[in-house]
Write an enzyme that holds these catalytic residues in place. Structure first.
Site, PDB file in Angstrom:
ATOM      1  N   THR A  73       0.810  -1.223   0.000  1.00 57.10           N
ATOM      2  CA  THR A  73       0.000   0.000   0.000  1.00 57.10           C
ATOM      3  C   THR A  73       0.842   1.271   0.000  1.00 57.10           C
ATOM      4  OG1 THR A  73      -1.507   1.263   1.422  1.00 57.10           O
ATOM      5  CG2 THR A  73      -0.130  -0.318   2.518  1.00 57.10           C
ATOM      6  N   ASP A  74       0.251   2.341  -0.515  1.00 54.04           N
ATOM      7  CA  ASP A  74       0.890   3.664  -0.445  1.00 54.04           C
ATOM      8  C   ASP A  74       0.987   4.171   0.997  1.00 54.04           C
ATOM      9  OD1 ASP A  74      -1.833   4.147  -0.060  1.00 54.04           O
ATOM     10  OD2 ASP A  74      -2.003   5.708  -1.601  1.00 54.04           O
ATOM     11  N   GLU A  75       0.193   3.572   1.905  1.00 51.45           N
ATOM     12  CA  GLU A  75       0.118   4.106   3.273  1.00 51.45           C
ATOM     13  C   GLU A  75       1.427   3.932   4.042  1.00 51.45           C
ATOM     14  OE1 GLU A  75      -3.611   3.516   5.297  1.00 51.45           O
ATOM     15  OE2 GLU A  75      -4.660   3.182   3.412  1.00 51.45           O
ATOM     16  N   TYR A  96      -2.178  -0.349  10.955  1.00 47.23           N
ATOM     17  CA  TYR A  96      -2.279  -1.015   9.644  1.00 47.23           C
ATOM     18  C   TYR A  96      -1.052  -0.709   8.796  1.00 47.23           C
ATOM     19  CZ  TYR A  96      -3.442  -1.570   4.699  1.00 47.23           C
ATOM     20  OH  TYR A  96      -3.386  -1.886   3.364  1.00 47.23           O
ATOM     21  N   LYS A 140       2.018  -3.158   7.458  1.00 49.20           N
ATOM     22  CA  LYS A 140       2.343  -3.365   6.036  1.00 49.20           C
ATOM     23  C   LYS A 140       3.788  -2.951   5.767  1.00 49.20           C
ATOM     24  CE  LYS A 140      -0.016  -4.604   3.122  1.00 49.20           C
ATOM     25  NZ  LYS A 140      -0.429  -5.958   2.623  1.00 49.20           N
TER      26      LYS A 140
END
Ligand code: NAD
Ligand code: TYD
Length: 370
Positions: A137-139, A163, A167
């Protein structure tokens, strides 16, 4: 090009992105073994179109179960693992982070370790072909200010939620398995997806269903947080491109170049449901928008620089946000049975829990800005 009958071991293939990927892969002639625990987010119904198709095998199980993963690798001898399985909802990670660390970090470690052992036993040609593709993810990059440049593959990690931290941890393990063991890994970091089969705890399907039913539309904070949106089929196409021609050890950022403030997404949904759904008296659905208490640590803006994947692999998104959102609204309007099947008691409990405190905040008169 897909090689005829090549088998993939897909994890989390009964979730939102995984099921879209599996459906398209098998439709194109490939074979899939899908390992999925069927948590609240997984739904075997998503793969009903593949029932009876001998190119598709479903195994209910946990990616943290090393013995199971080992036996599946030996039995099916996949040419790649495509790893989607995760706990994926930021709000849940704030309320109960444990499962995120277990599945996202420990689960990814188990898969990497079993992949390493399995690959050692392959003949030379198969060893060269094998890939471990990690869907992320970009997060992991954290939050951008309004005028910051988009995230690129070398942007330092700065995760802000349990989260995104879990990741980021998994991405680091994947990288380490390349540098230490030369496992041919590929990592994709993608922006927010939307489309069919997304569990209605995430922004877009939640707002579509609430709008349809005339319920309040809970916008966090000032509604000006920005996300970059990508139609799920475009993400699946990017994963196929990376799997086919990505360079082992590399990371590819994937995005839709469709940055939108949340409030603009929600008003667009209101207008589409007004247009395509049943009338809600005479009142337009925009009147349902309710500003509620913000998410703690809420990232302000995400944006992706996808020039590496487009330059190296020729991938580009084909769906515009407006047409993709229209398709998505139509899909939810036409799939009431699917919606009812996922809105179980546990789902209702989650919605109650997540929004009750926020509703209290509203009643105190500090949050309602409509
Ligand atoms: P999802 O929550 O819809 O689905 C996750 C799937 O994983 C479910 O089918 C669930 O049953 C399965 N699962 C969970 N724990 C498991 C375990 N221990 N063992 C086996 N299966 C397990 O998630 P999604 O939105 O489809 O996301 C898929 C992947 O893509 C995730 O890794 C996520 O981090 C990443 N991603 C998602 C988005 C997005 O916008 N949804 C964007 C970028 C990256
Ligand atoms: P979400 O779909 O949870 O994805 P992510 O947090 O991974 O980006 O949320 C997208 C955006 O929408 C995020 O800025 C939080 C916001 N949001 C709301 O305003 N209201 C809601 O009820 C939800 C679920 C999200």
């Amino acid at each position: 090009m897909i090689r005829a009958n090549e088998t993939l071991l897909v994890t989390g293939g009964a979730g939102f992105i995984g099921s879209n990927f599996v459906l398209s892969w098998v439709k194109a002639g490939g074979r899939v073994v899908n390992l999925d625990l069927l948590t609240y987010a997984g739904n075997a119904l998503n793969l009903a179109p593949l029932e009876g198709d001998d190119r598709y095998t479903f195994v209910r199980g946990d990616i943290c179960d090393a013995e199971l993963v080992n036996s599946l690798l030996r039995r099916y001898q996949p040419r790649a693992i495509v790893h989607f399985a995760a706990e994926s909802h930021v709000d849940r990670s704030i309320v109960a982070p444990d499962a995120f660390i277990r599945t996202n970090v420990q689960g990814t470690f188990v898969l990497l370790e079993q992949a390493r052992l399995y690959r050692q036993e392959l003949g030379e040609a198969y060893r060269a072909m094998f890939r471990f593709l990690h869907v992320s993810t970009d997060e992991v990059y954290g939050s951008l200010a309004a005028d910051d440049p988009a995230f690129c593959e070398t942007t330092p990690y700065a995760p802000n939620s349990p989260y995104s931290a879990s990741k980021a941890g998994s991405n680091h393990l994947v990288r380490a398995y390349f540098h230490t063991y030369r496992l041919p890994v590929l990592t994709t970091n993608c922006s927010n997806n939307y489309g069919p089969y997304q569990f209605p705890e995430k922004l877009i399907p939640l707002m579509i269903l609430n709008a349809l039913e005339g319920k309040p539309l809970p916008v966090y904070g000032d509604g000006k947080n920005v996300r970059d949106w990508l139609y799920v089929e475009d993400h699946c196409a990017a994963i196929r491109a990376v799997l086919e021609n990505g360079r082992p050890g590399e990371t590819y950022n994937i995005g839709g170049s469709s940055e939108r403030a949340n409030i603009d997404v929600v008003t667009a949904i209101c207008d589409l449901v007004d247009e395509m759904g049943p009338a809600l008296g005479a009142a337009p659905r925009r009147g349902l928008i309710t500003y509620v208490q913000d998410r703690p640590g809420h990232d302000r803006r995400y944006a992706m620089d996808a020039s590496k994947v487009s330059g190296e692999l020729g991938w580009r998104p084909v769906e515009a946000f407006e047409s993709g959102l229209r398709k998505t609204v139509r899909w939810y309007l036409e799939h009431g049975e699917w919606v009812n099947s996922v809105r179980t008691g546990a789902y209702r409990e989650w919605i109650e829990k997540n929004y009750a405190e926020r509703a209290e905040y509203r009643q105190q008169g500090t949050g309602n800005r409509t």
